[in-house]
Design a protein around this motif. Structure first.
Motif, PDB file in Angstrom:
ATOM      1  N   VAL A 297       0.885  -1.166   0.000  1.00 52.09           N
ATOM      2  CA  VAL A 297       0.000   0.000   0.000  1.00 52.09           C
ATOM      3  C   VAL A 297       0.924   1.217   0.000  1.00 52.09           C
ATOM      4  CG1 VAL A 297      -1.766   1.277   1.244  1.00 52.09           C
ATOM      5  CG2 VAL A 297      -1.801  -1.237   1.247  1.00 52.09           C
ATOM      6  N   LEU A 316      -1.381  -1.013  -4.369  1.00 51.84           N
ATOM      7  CA  LEU A 316      -2.385   0.034  -4.204  1.00 51.84           C
ATOM      8  C   LEU A 316      -1.688   1.364  -3.950  1.00 51.84           C
ATOM      9  CD1 LEU A 316      -4.818  -1.948  -1.891  1.00 51.84           C
ATOM     10  CD2 LEU A 316      -5.460  -0.983  -4.104  1.00 51.84           C
ATOM     11  N   VAL A 318      -2.347   5.032  -2.847  1.00 54.19           N
ATOM     12  CA  VAL A 318      -3.446   5.650  -2.108  1.00 54.19           C
ATOM     13  C   VAL A 318      -3.000   6.992  -1.525  1.00 54.19           C
ATOM     14  CG1 VAL A 318      -5.075   5.322  -0.195  1.00 54.19           C
ATOM     15  CG2 VAL A 318      -4.254   3.337  -1.471  1.00 54.19           C
ATOM     16  N   ASN A 329     -11.728   9.332  -3.710  1.00 50.28           N
ATOM     17  CA  ASN A 329     -11.310   8.223  -4.551  1.00 50.28           C
ATOM     18  C   ASN A 329      -9.878   7.828  -4.201  1.00 50.28           C
ATOM     19  OD1 ASN A 329     -13.728   8.109  -6.054  1.00 50.28           O
ATOM     20  ND2 ASN A 329     -13.029   9.814  -7.349  1.00 50.28           N
ATOM     21  N   ALA A 330      -9.710   6.569  -3.826  1.00 51.28           N
ATOM     22  CA  ALA A 330      -8.386   6.029  -3.503  1.00 51.28           C
ATOM     23  C   ALA A 330      -7.668   6.891  -2.470  1.00 51.28           C
ATOM     24  CB  ALA A 330      -7.537   5.898  -4.764  1.00 51.28           C
ATOM     25  N   SER A 331      -8.377   7.214  -1.399  1.00 53.24           N
ATOM     26  CA  SER A 331      -7.763   7.973  -0.321  1.00 53.24           C
ATOM     27  C   SER A 331      -8.247   7.412   1.004  1.00 53.24           C
ATOM     28  CB  SER A 331      -8.104   9.466  -0.424  1.00 53.24           C
ATOM     29  OG  SER A 331      -9.479   9.674  -0.176  1.00 53.24           O
ATOM     30  N   GLY A 339     -12.343   5.808   4.167  1.00 50.59           N
ATOM     31  CA  GLY A 339     -11.644   4.963   3.195  1.00 50.59           C
ATOM     32  C   GLY A 339     -11.092   3.663   3.747  1.00 50.59           C
ATOM     33  N   TRP A 342     -12.943   0.578   2.336  1.00 47.85           N
ATOM     34  CA  TRP A 342     -12.551   0.399   0.930  1.00 47.85           C
ATOM     35  C   TRP A 342     -11.159  -0.216   0.831  1.00 47.85           C
ATOM     36  CZ3 TRP A 342      -8.240   2.895  -1.095  1.00 47.85           C
ATOM     37  CH2 TRP A 342      -7.981   2.636  -2.444  1.00 47.85           C
ATOM     38  N   LEU A 343     -10.231   0.262   1.646  1.00 50.13           N
ATOM     39  CA  LEU A 343      -8.859  -0.244   1.592  1.00 50.13           C
ATOM     40  C   LEU A 343      -8.809  -1.711   2.012  1.00 50.13           C
ATOM     41  CD1 LEU A 343      -5.854   0.284   1.133  1.00 50.13           C
ATOM     42  CD2 LEU A 343      -5.695   1.033   3.526  1.00 50.13           C
ATOM     43  N   SER A 346     -10.140  -3.768  -0.764  1.00 46.28           N
ATOM     44  CA  SER A 346      -9.208  -3.825  -1.899  1.00 46.28           C
ATOM     45  C   SER A 346      -8.046  -4.778  -1.617  1.00 46.28           C
ATOM     46  CB  SER A 346      -8.671  -2.423  -2.209  1.00 46.28           C
ATOM     47  OG  SER A 346      -9.712  -1.540  -2.582  1.00 46.28           O
TER      48      SER A 346
END
Length: 429
Positions: A297, A316, A318, A329-331, A339, A342-343, A346
């Motif tokens: 990450v 990833l 981020v 988005n992607a944070s 987030g 989401w992380l 993912s």
């Protein structure tokens, strides 16, 4: 052979404690303690007494005949009340019986191997099952314990014996029942076995990762939120957080269960140019561990910033420390929790894809045996292609491959491994 006994359940106070007895005196021991031997494979309530006739406990007793027990021997289980004092008194009474002794670590399982109740791969599967902490580890260990690897090895062995027999028949028997040219069938058998072996070998690393844990490294420059994110993912203060750059000097590890997969999260030193000798060492270690990790990450301070390390496929990238939620988005923000779900999702998705490539073989020992078999089968194939005058060499190569597969499940050449394998078991198993 000695009759052995041990506490098979965990030590300490519990609702039930199980004492296992195995060997030729198992039924005799039950009769001495309870006055009679219950019907085999039926739980019977019995009062256990010592040699003076004093009551030790009222317990469920189950007896297993030869060939019907875990060890393959005459066996019995005493399901006692889980008092420390009761367990101690029953074990003390058993120690007074001639011909009985306390079991060594893994001795029940070793007897199961010696009595062909388990093959060596199943023994390793049982050890992995006992150590399993996540659902993926449990499923993988159960697959091996069920005999899946042994079944595959048996199939390969049967096929290779057929191929070797065809080749040897052309050497020893020249009658009309033997095909003039057996090489097409032999080559077809070798190709199929080699293809399956290659598939198994390629998946061993992932199987080992499921057994030992995937590594996910959190990397990036100082003060991008790595340690705060680690703490948020772990649900505790595992790493010290500070606005001072260079706070994290060493790799901090936190073990987790993500979607049933064992995962070790790595918080690494912030990547930057520095003259601090200790921090330089920490950055070097961070880069090394990040390079070896299964997934990284990579945190960056904002969109458009070039990551400190080159992302690999599956990594990833981020935005870290997005405490205001301005870049959804992607944070992520370890501080606010934005987030995080989401992380986790993912990371889990990527690791699940990796885990799907796992093989039935789960240990380095398995990989070595299969690699030896592959190498000798490649040689055997080349010898067959060179013609009938190389048949003896081809047959010997096939026999070598068969011996390698026999070692896989413990039929040959594993005596020096047994002490090491069984040392991982607890007494009572």
């Amino acid at each position: 052979m000695d009759t052995i006994y041990a506490l098979a359940s965990a030590r300490g106070k519990a609702g039930v404690a199980v004492v296992r007895i195995s060997g030729p005196l198992a039924f005799w021991t039950v009769e001495k303690l309870s006055g009679s031997v219950p019907k085999q494979r039926h739980a019977s309530l019995r009062v256990l007494k010592d040699e003076q006739g004093d009551v030790l406990d009222e317990a469920l007793v189950i007896c297993f005949g030869i060939g019907a027990s875990f060890t393959g021997e005459e066996s019995a289980e005493l399901q006692l009340h889980g008092s420390i004092a009761i367990v101690k008194s029953v074990l003390a009474e058993l120690s007074k019986f001639d011909g009985l002794r306390m079991a060594e670590a893994g001795e029940f399982t070793r007897r199961a191997l010696e009595n062909e109740r388990l093959d060596l791969a199943q023994v390793e599967g049982l050890a992995d099952l006992i150590e399993s902490e996540t659902e993926a580890q449990r499923k993988q260990a159960m697959r091996v314990l069920s005999g899946a690897l042994g079944d595959k090895a048996s199939g390969w062995r049967t096929s290779l014996i057929r191929a070797a027999a065809l080749i040897e028949a052309t050497i020893d028997f020249a009658d009309e029942d033997v095909p003039i040219d057996v090489s097409p069938e032999v080559l077809d058998i070798l190709a199929k076995v080699m293809l399956e072996l290659e598939s198994e070998v390629s998946g061993v690393r992932i199987s080992e990762r499921i057994r030992e844990g995937f590594e996910v490294a959190i990397v990036g420059p100082p003060n991008v939120g790595k340690s705060t994110l680690l703490n948020a993912l772990a649900g505790r203060e595992a790493a010290i957080t500070s606005e001072i750059a260079g706070t994290t000097r060493d790799v901090i590890e936190v073990r987790m269960d993500l979607a049933g997969l064992p995962v070790t999260l790595l918080d690494t030193a912030g990547l930057r140019d520095t003259s601090d000798i200790v921090e330089i060492a920490g950055i070097a270690r961070a880069k090394e561990r990040a390079e070896m990790a299964d997934l990284r990450v990579i945190l960056i301070p904002s969109f458009g910033v070039t990551p400190e390390i080159q992302p690999k496929d599956g990594d990833l990238v981020v935005i870290g420390k997005d405490d205001g939620g301005s870049s959804l988005n992607a944070s992520v923000s370890g501080k606010t929790g934005q987030g995080i779900e989401w992380l986790i999702s993912s990371i889990s998705d990527r690791l699940s894809v990796m885990a799907s490539g796992a093989s039935t073989a789960t240990h380095e020992r398995h990989r070595i045996s299969m690699t030896i078999a592959l190498s000798t089968l490649e040689s055997a194939k080349n010898e067959v292609l060179m013609g009938a005058d190389r048949a003896e060499i081809a047959a010997e190569d096939m026999r070598t491959a068969i011996r390698a597969l026999d070692a896989l499940v413990g039929r040959v050449d594993v005596e020096n491994l047994l002490d090491e394998i069984f040392s991982s078991f607890c007494i009572g198993k």
